[in-house]
Design a protein around this motif. Structure first.
Motif, mmCIF file in Angstrom:
data_model
loop_
_atom_site.group_PDB
_atom_site.id
_atom_site.type_symbol
_atom_site.label_atom_id
_atom_site.label_comp_id
_atom_site.label_asym_id
_atom_site.label_seq_id
_atom_site.Cartn_x
_atom_site.Cartn_y
_atom_site.Cartn_z
ATOM 1 N N GLN A 93 74.235 -119.667 21.444
ATOM 2 C CA GLN A 93 74.612 -118.506 20.638
ATOM 3 C C GLN A 93 73.411 -117.666 20.205
ATOM 4 N N ASP A 94 72.257 -118.299 19.972
ATOM 5 C CA ASP A 94 71.079 -117.511 19.588
ATOM 6 C C ASP A 94 70.694 -116.543 20.700
ATOM 7 N N PHE A 95 70.825 -116.990 21.951
ATOM 8 C CA PHE A 95 70.525 -116.119 23.089
ATOM 9 C C PHE A 95 71.602 -115.055 23.266
ATOM 10 N N LEU A 96 72.862 -115.453 23.152
ATOM 11 C CA LEU A 96 73.965 -114.550 23.468
ATOM 12 C C LEU A 96 74.191 -113.502 22.386
ATOM 13 N N GLY A 97 73.981 -113.884 21.116
ATOM 14 C CA GLY A 97 74.247 -112.960 20.028
ATOM 15 C C GLY A 97 75.689 -112.483 20.059
ATOM 16 N N GLY A 98 75.888 -111.185 19.859
ATOM 17 C CA GLY A 98 77.237 -110.616 19.912
ATOM 18 C C GLY A 98 77.524 -109.876 21.193
ATOM 19 N N ASP A 99 76.714 -110.135 22.232
ATOM 20 C CA ASP A 99 76.855 -109.394 23.487
ATOM 21 C C ASP A 99 77.937 -109.982 24.390
ATOM 22 N N TYR A 172 83.196 -116.717 34.736
ATOM 23 C CA TYR A 172 83.971 -116.207 33.605
ATOM 24 C C TYR A 172 83.214 -115.034 32.982
ATOM 25 N N LEU A 173 83.961 -114.122 32.351
ATOM 26 C CA LEU A 173 83.366 -113.055 31.561
ATOM 27 C C LEU A 173 83.961 -113.093 30.165
ATOM 28 N N PHE A 174 83.096 -112.970 29.155
ATOM 29 C CA PHE A 174 83.530 -113.135 27.777
ATOM 30 C C PHE A 174 82.994 -112.014 26.891
ATOM 31 N N SER A 175 83.824 -111.621 25.928
ATOM 32 C CA SER A 175 83.336 -110.855 24.792
ATOM 33 C C SER A 175 82.933 -111.845 23.699
#
Length: 355
Positions: A93-99, A172-175
């Protein structure tokens, strides 16, 4: 959009080859299967990539480096214990953030790339989007049931009676909605956080989970037979090039790639086939659909439909077929009859075969 590539699995179905190396680095057509995934991600216009790695992290870091060779910027995230695909997202999650992000299983091979899949997500912006493909027997896969508009209404993992023939592929693709879903689910009976459970939570909460159908080639290269099949598929599309040495007594037919520094002496090579740099083939017949990696020695042998990894020796073996031979392995023949051998050999192995 970012990408999360999962490469922490131990590769139990490819043992003993994966006892001493990452399954994602086993090559098809002399290129690690993981590299095909990274190239597909770059072609989709995604440059920020995190690799989730496990016990073989050093091997993967040595092979991939900072990602510049692929036109991407790579970050490494360690998953000490394989606790599920959703757990890999949780620790990232630290890498992904809200992207928005693409999640790609690093041992999957997707023919034709994923650029169209990613573009569809950018255009429609659902909560999540999964890639599906029709399969003859869906009982071995995660299975999706769709409504008339292509929205996913139900996901089942390896159902005894599938609701459809649409298998969930490893892309997979995620928001950012997926993070909320993962926080809400509990570990499954096998103790893992399942990404299918998180997707099902989104569905039940009324979030949009869409799908794209992939009609092209796809394999999960988790076992030997699928690895050999992908090798066959990639070689079928290859073109020949003679960059090494081939003597006048040798014969090459079809698409044959002889890498720089390789030598072929008194041998027949039937394409499609690839001979890696520094490899010497003497008095042998190779191919079709065979990949010989770098620094191998093949002498007085016949090999077809196989993958031979780096630094291995095959000497005096009359028939090797449909085999995966690990690194620094020696295969020789003992006096006796003439038979065909099917081999799955681990690294640093020595085998003497009866004739």
């Amino acid at each position: 959009m970012k990408a999360l590539v999962l490469a922490a699995g131990s590769g139990t179905r490819l043992r003993p080859v994966t006892h001493t190396g990452a399954k994602q680095l086993v090559p098809v057509a002399n290129k690690p299967v993981l590299f095909y995934a990274l190239e597909a991600i770059a072609q989709a216009g995604i440059t920020e990539v995190a690799l989730v790695v496990g016990p073989s992290s050093d091997d993967i870091k040595d092979a991939v480096g900072d990602g510049s060779a692929f036109g991407i910027d790579v970050t490494y995230i360690c998953q000490d214990v394989p606790l599920g695909l959703a757990h890999a997202v949780l620790i990232s999650q630290d890498f992904l953030g809200g992207d928005d992000f693409l999640m790609y299983l690093g041992d999957n091979f997707v023919g034709g790339g994923i650029a169209g899949f990613a573009e569809e997500f950018r255009r429609t912006r659902p909560g999540a989007q999964i890639l599906l493909t029709p399969v003859p027997d869906a009982t071995a896969f995660g299975v999706a049931e769709l409504d008339g508009d292509g929205r996913v209404v139900c996901l089942e993992e390896k159902p005894a009676v599938p609701r459809s023939n649409l298998a969930v592929m490893g892309v997979y693709l995620f928001s950012a909605q997926i993070h909320e879903a993962i926080r809400e689910i509990k570990p499954s009976a096998r103790g893992e956080l399942e990404i299918t459970h998180a997707l099902q939570w989104l569905i039940e909460e009324g979030r949009e989970v869409r799908s794209c159908l992939h009609s092209g080639y796809w394999r999960d290269t988790g076992n030997v037979s699928d690895m050999l099949e992908v090798n066959r598929h990639v070689l079928d599309a290859a073109t020949g090039e003679i960059a090494g040495e081939v003597d006048a007594e040798s014969r090459l037919t079809g698409a044959v790639l002889i890498a720089p520094g390789a030598r072929v002496v008194r041998s027949d090579i039937e394409g499609p086939a690839v001979i890696g740099p520094g490899t010497v083939v003497t008095g042998s017949r190779i191919g079709p659909h065979t990949s010989i990696a770098a620094d191998c020695e093949i002498t007085d042998s016949r090999i077809d439909g196989s993958i031979v990894l780096q630094g291995s020796t095959v000497r005096g073996v009359p028939a090797v077929t449909a085999s995966l031979i690990g690194r620094h392995t020696t295969v020789t023949s003992a006096p006796a009859g003439d038979t065909a051998h099917r081999l799955v050999l681990g690294d640093h192995t020595r085998v003497t075969l009866a004739r």
